[in-house]
Design a protein around this motif. Structure first.
Motif, mmCIF file in Angstrom:
data_model
loop_
_atom_site.group_PDB
_atom_site.id
_atom_site.type_symbol
_atom_site.label_atom_id
_atom_site.label_comp_id
_atom_site.label_asym_id
_atom_site.label_seq_id
_atom_site.Cartn_x
_atom_site.Cartn_y
_atom_site.Cartn_z
ATOM 1 N N PHE A 1 6.042 -6.412 -8.630
ATOM 2 C CA PHE A 1 6.614 -5.056 -8.391
ATOM 3 C C PHE A 1 7.786 -5.267 -10.195
ATOM 4 O O PHE A 1 8.206 -4.055 -10.458
ATOM 5 N N LYS A 2 7.447 -6.492 -10.484
ATOM 6 C CA LYS A 2 8.362 -6.429 -12.142
ATOM 7 C C LYS A 2 7.832 -6.683 -12.812
ATOM 8 O O LYS A 2 7.652 -6.905 -14.143
ATOM 9 N N THR A 3 6.137 -7.203 -12.395
ATOM 10 C CA THR A 3 5.203 -8.023 -13.204
ATOM 11 C C THR A 3 4.378 -6.327 -13.614
ATOM 12 O O THR A 3 4.140 -5.010 -13.266
ATOM 13 N N LYS A 4 3.710 -6.938 -14.329
ATOM 14 C CA LYS A 4 2.663 -5.246 -14.987
ATOM 15 C C LYS A 4 1.182 -4.870 -13.504
ATOM 16 O O LYS A 4 1.471 -3.603 -13.347
ATOM 17 N N LEU A 5 0.486 -6.105 -13.374
ATOM 18 C CA LEU A 5 0.291 -4.848 -11.695
ATOM 19 C C LEU A 5 1.160 -4.343 -11.052
ATOM 20 O O LEU A 5 0.951 -3.164 -10.218
ATOM 21 N N PRO B 1 1.065 -0.883 -0.150
ATOM 22 C CA PRO B 1 -0.396 -0.088 -0.088
ATOM 23 C C PRO B 1 1.241 1.087 0.180
ATOM 24 O O PRO B 1 0.544 2.356 -1.194
ATOM 25 N N ILE B 2 1.891 1.344 0.809
ATOM 26 C CA ILE B 2 3.024 2.144 0.724
ATOM 27 C C ILE B 2 3.574 2.744 -0.592
ATOM 28 O O ILE B 2 3.001 3.787 -1.827
ATOM 29 N N ILE B 3 4.141 1.858 -1.428
ATOM 30 C CA ILE B 3 4.077 1.952 -2.778
ATOM 31 C C ILE B 3 2.839 2.578 -3.584
ATOM 32 O O ILE B 3 3.373 3.045 -5.161
ATOM 33 N N ARG C 1 3.017 1.028 -8.461
ATOM 34 C CA ARG C 1 4.391 2.309 -8.644
ATOM 35 C C ARG C 1 3.579 3.102 -8.897
ATOM 36 O O ARG C 1 3.657 4.357 -8.794
ATOM 37 N N ALA C 2 2.587 3.060 -10.192
ATOM 38 C CA ALA C 2 2.706 3.989 -11.127
ATOM 39 C C ALA C 2 1.911 4.785 -10.738
ATOM 40 O O ALA C 2 1.122 6.555 -10.677
#
Length: 351
Positions: free
Chosen positions: A209-213, A56-58, A218-219
């Protein structure tokens, strides 16, 4: 000089806590072996819960005080596992599956609420926790044994309705994960399986965080408006982030309680959000940025202080209770400090 100043400001909390921990250890004169044993055990017990805050923070939702919803789901699942007398690893697995199912629903409802409170997620998640706690108390104080059947009578109040203050996990799932694989290093006991589960979660978060989701999360955390323009369903991504955090918190609470061995029915979940957030912030995380290493360092520093504070308070003032008050004060103080720093940095950026 400017670079050093920037580093000191960025890592002010972990540096301050490192100094406090070293001072506390020196004053308390706790044997190093005992301290190492306690820290290793708390790493396997608490780290999973702290890691559940990172997503949630990211994702821009800030400090998720709402992980207490997941903690309640974990406890509720364990109550039924104890009642059904499911033992060992099977009991842990059933509890995790039940807790995850409940947490998906709770996380979805929390996500919907937080989407209506954009910019005020932290205080909203805190109030959600208080609201959910009221419902939890109602269910387990008045509905268990009346509307909801519960066969294990020794855990019910004398009237046969409502759970007692303490539910014992011994004989069912207490230390079920700990006993699978234990390594002794001198007199220090290392419970390997819970640590491997923590490592597994670290790898999962890294992979996510390396996947599309993960990139979408992150975006959204960086800028919701730009993410929306880029075609990302912002509300959906935020709900997914909260659901994942709630589910992980539920599993983390199961891991935590199997290590403790007993459930304080009406209080075990209450401080989970506060202490997990404090530990993460102690490790150098902020309301907008958090890493796995922040979580691990935070657990080590925060719980080192937890172990040494009562002894240090007793040595300095002749009252171990002073150390207990100091621990409680620090948990709130570090959160207040982190929020103040966040506000100060945001103001500096705007200027």
């Amino acid at each position: 000089m400017e670079k050093l100043k920037k580093i000191l400001i960025s890592y002010a909390v972990p540096i301050a806590f490192s100094i406090l921990c070293v001072s506390g250890v020196l004053v308390a004169q706790i044997p190093p072996i005992f301290l190492a044993s306690e820290i290793v055990r708390r790493l396997s017990r608490n780290t999973f819960l702290v890691l559940s805050l990172i997503i949630p923070i990211i994702g821009g939702l800030g400090l998720n005080f709402g992980i207490v919803l997941g903690a309640m789901a974990g406890q509720a699942a364990l109550f039924f596992v104890v009642d059904w007398k499911i033992k060992g690893l099977v009991g842990i697995l059933v509890a995790c599956l039940m807790a995850s199912a409940m947490s998906i629903v709770l996380g979805w409802l929390a996500g919907l609420t937080l989407n209506r409170a954009k910019g005020r997620e932290m205080i909203t998640s805190m109030i959600l926790g208080f609201f959910a706690n009221g419902i939890y108390q109602l269910i387990f104080l008045f509905f268990i044994g009346s509307l909801i059947p519960f066969g294990t009578k020794q855990f019910l109040l004398p009237e046969g309705v409502g759970l007692r203050n303490t539910v014992d996990l011994y004989g069912t799932v207490a230390s079920a994960l700990n006993n699978v694989w234990m390594v002794r290093i001198g007199t220090v006991r290392v419970f390997v399986l819970p640590l491997l589960i923590v490592v597994g979660l670290c790898l999962f978060i890294t992979f996510l965080f390396k996947t599309k989701l993960g990139q979408d999360i992150r975006a959204v955390g960086q800028d919701m408006h730009i993410a929306e323009v880029a075609g990302i369903n912002v509300n959906k991504v935020r709900i997914i982030a909260i659901i994942m955090s709630t589910v992980l918190a539920a599993i983390g609470q199961v891991i935590y309680l199997q290590d403790i061995g007993t459930i304080n029915t009406y209080n075990s979940h209450e401080q989970i959000g506060l202490f997990s957030i404090a530990a993460l912030l102690v490790g150098g995380a902020t309301t907008r940025k958090a890493t796995i290493w922040n979580a691990i360092l935070g657990v080590v520093l925060f719980h080192t202080l937890f172990v040494v504070a009562p002894s240090a308070g007793n040595k300095l003032f002749g009252q171990p209770q002073v150390g207990e008050f100091f621990r409680e004060f620090l948990a709130y103080a570090v959160i207040a400090f982190a929020l103040a720093m966040h506000g100060w940095r945001a103001k500096k950026i705007l200027m």
